[in-house]
Design an enzyme around this catalytic site. Sequence first.
Site: not given
Length: 175
Positions: A100, A25-28
Amino acid sequence: MVSLCKVPSGVRLFSCVLMTRIFVYGTLKRGQPNYHHMFDAANGKAEFLASALTAERYPLVIAGNLNIPFLLNLPGRGHKIHGEIYEVDDKMLRFLDDFESVPTLYQRTLVQVEVKAWARRAEGEEVEVAPGSTTEALMYSTTSYQPDWPSLPNYDSYDTLGDHGLEYVTREDRD
């Protein structure tokens, strides 16, 4: 986990690849600063399956001096979170766990996600997953956060260049 081990009758199986579905949901996500890690063969294998959103609401906040997106493991608060489903092999899963900082910063959580658009039929599945249907995936969320984080602004989708003005500081740009 999804097994990619379809074996015809009478054939001995010497190796098997287990694939795990993850929800990012983020920087990936595609178009975000760490997306390139998802397709670096040295990290393992990842394949995009679908765009999706969490079936349950969670607070997605941007926190710290590095402007990191954190999904707080507080189900029922915040928004349904938009993201992407990938199938990853064990090597990629180990890379992502390290990336992570599992279990100290993030923890893997099994969640239900609602499919928005399925990109392809997963290996071993007989039918494509229809939009609106749910599936399970692992998600990196955190229970290790500062006391004020739940009161930070919540987002339903993350983009490092979003209107929030809190651009993510990449690892390469950190002192």
